[in-house]
Scaffold this active site. Structure first.
Site, short mmCIF file in Angstrom:
data_model
loop_
_atom_site.label_atom_id
_atom_site.label_comp_id
_atom_site.label_asym_id
_atom_site.label_seq_id
_atom_site.Cartn_x
_atom_site.Cartn_y
_atom_site.Cartn_z
N ILE A 38 0.70 -1.31 0.10
CA ILE A 38 0.23 0.03 -0.22
C ILE A 38 1.37 0.98 -0.30
O ILE A 38 0.36 2.76 -0.24
CB ILE A 38 -1.03 0.32 1.52
CG1 ILE A 38 -0.27 0.01 2.34
CG2 ILE A 38 -1.80 -1.41 1.59
CD1 ILE A 38 -1.07 0.10 3.77
N ASP A 39 2.39 0.71 0.97
CA ASP A 39 2.95 2.20 0.50
C ASP A 39 3.43 3.00 -0.76
O ASP A 39 4.47 3.82 -0.65
CB ASP A 39 4.80 1.89 1.32
CG ASP A 39 4.15 1.99 3.01
OD1 ASP A 39 3.12 1.76 3.36
OD2 ASP A 39 4.54 1.58 3.74
N MET A 75 -0.59 5.17 6.91
CA MET A 75 0.50 4.57 6.73
C MET A 75 1.27 5.22 5.75
O MET A 75 0.94 6.50 5.22
CB MET A 75 0.25 2.61 6.64
CG MET A 75 -0.09 2.09 7.58
SD MET A 75 -1.00 0.98 7.09
CE MET A 75 -0.73 0.08 9.34
N GLY A 76 2.42 4.49 6.16
CA GLY A 76 4.12 5.11 4.66
C GLY A 76 4.84 5.20 5.78
O GLY A 76 5.32 5.87 6.19
N GLU A 124 3.02 8.35 8.92
CA GLU A 124 3.25 6.96 10.10
C GLU A 124 4.52 6.90 10.33
O GLU A 124 5.68 7.42 11.69
CB GLU A 124 3.03 5.64 10.15
CG GLU A 124 3.86 4.79 8.83
CD GLU A 124 3.27 3.34 9.01
OE1 GLU A 124 2.84 2.79 10.22
OE2 GLU A 124 3.83 2.89 8.23
N HIS A 181 -3.87 -0.08 10.46
CA HIS A 181 -3.60 -0.94 9.16
C HIS A 181 -5.97 -1.18 8.45
O HIS A 181 -5.86 -1.56 7.68
CB HIS A 181 -4.08 -2.35 10.31
CG HIS A 181 -3.06 -3.07 11.16
ND1 HIS A 181 -2.08 -1.48 11.63
CD2 HIS A 181 -1.98 -2.88 10.45
CE1 HIS A 181 -1.16 -2.56 11.80
NE2 HIS A 181 -1.00 -3.13 10.81
#
Ligand code: F6P
Length: 343
Positions: free
Chosen positions: A127-128, A170-171, A223, A273
């Site tokens: 997903i990143d 996220m990342g 993040e 998540h």
């Protein structure tokens, strides 16, 4: 042929669509037997398999997660890990392996292929969206959509309460999700790992925006965002088998500081998540399907040590070793686009 399939690392929407495509073309067109390995490299180390047939793979295109399960096991860090991987592949009579993963899982695939000569094709997943050799990975588009929907919702409650909303996405090494969702959601500040932030400057920007009449602000934080050296202290965290610390929570620090320094009421939402869960978007279903088909095609052409990759609208094959050599960080021009709408 008997073809093994595994997915490792964090799950992401579209994994099942890749598996479905591999099975459908492998069994349906070539008469292959497809053997799934459970929980990433752990399943290959431990010989945990799942036979995959067309009948099992029906209805998988819209299903999130992965029917194979996943893990962050690194056979190069496990005692006898690589020897056990090669034993399993021999015992299961696997002719070629399709490995679906991000930098870690594919890093193992590249090294294993190099050192043992085992025929492997990689499929990029995260997903990143931080793999340099492909324009996009599947899962990213879905994560951006979920984050954008969340920002839209946070905006109406922020407006009602005159609040600053800090949203963490996220990342780990790259702020692609934060930047895309920030642009799509009209964020007022976006913090990414690529550009260390100064909390004093962030607070000044928010104060200015509110002096100009805004009654709320949306701050999107990746993040992996880091403060400029000497500006804020963060706690150290535990590491996984690939040496990555568990992230999540930087936004709590950002929220506290904004609230304390500006006096504005501030709240935090960590999407974490949630961004990896649920059904893939149509875009990710199509990309994952194309990747799966390209991977099985590469196997039947006898092209190994490669990863399937999206370049523009084309699916190409790139060297697996090169693909994991460098991470793709956010294009600074894109951050400039986001910045036009700050303030
Ligand atoms: O798969 C990449 C990723 O989603 C990162 O963005 C994040 O830091 C990490 O996985 C979280 O992993 P875990 O599921 O192990 O907490």
């Amino acid at each position: 042929m008997r073809i093994g399939v595994l997915n490792g690392g964090g799950d992401c929407p579209g994994l099942n669509a890749v598996i479905r495509a591999v099975v459908r073309k492998g069994e349906g067109v070539h008469g292959d037997q497809i053997v799934g390995f459970r929980h990433g490299w752990r399943g290959v180390v431990e010989g945990e398999t799942l036979e995959l047939t067309i009948a099992d793979s029906r209805g998988l295109i819209q299903r999130g997660g992965t029917i194979l399960g996943t893990s962050r096991t690194n056979p190069f860090q496990t005692p006898d890990g690589v020897a056990r991987v090669l034993d399993t592949l021999r015992e299961e009579r696997i002719d070629a392996l399709i490995a679906i993963g991000g930098e870690d899982t594919l890093g193992v695939a590249a090294r294993l292929g190099d050192e043992s000569g085992f025929p492997i094709v990689g499929v990029p997943k995260t997903i990143d969206n931080d793999l340099a050799a492909t324009d996009f990975t599947f899962g990213f588009h879905t994560a951006v959509q979920i984050a954008t929907d969340a920002i839209d919702r946070l905006r109406t409650t922020a407006e009602s309460h005159d609040r600053v909303m800090v949203v963490e996405v996220m990342g780990r090494h790259a702020g692609w999700i934060a930047t895309y969702a920030g642009i799509a959601g009209g964020a007022d500040i976006v913090l990414v790992p690529e550009q260390p932030f100064d909390i004093a400057e962030i607070c000044a920007e928010i104060e200015l925006r509110h002096r100009h009449g805004a009654n709320f602000s949306i701050v999107v934080v990746a993040e992996g965002a880091v403060p400029k050296e000497g500006t804020l202290t963060l706690q150290s965290r535990e590491e996984d088998e690939f040496g990555h610390v568990r992230l999540g929570g930087i936004s709590n620090v950002v929220q506290e500081e904004i609230g304390r320094r500006t006096g504005f009421e501030t709240r935090v939402t960590i999407l974490g998540h949630v961004l990896r869960g649920g059904t893939p978007t149509a875009y990710d279903r199509v990309l994952a399907t194309r990747f799966g088909i390209a991977a099985i095609d590469a196997v039947h052409e006898g092209t190994f040590g490669v990863m399937v990759a999206l370049h523009g609208v084309r699916i190409d094959l790139v060297s697996l070793g090169d693909a994991v050599r460098e991470l793709k960080t956010v294009d600074l021009g894109l951050l400039d686009v986001a910045r036009v709408f700050f303030g």
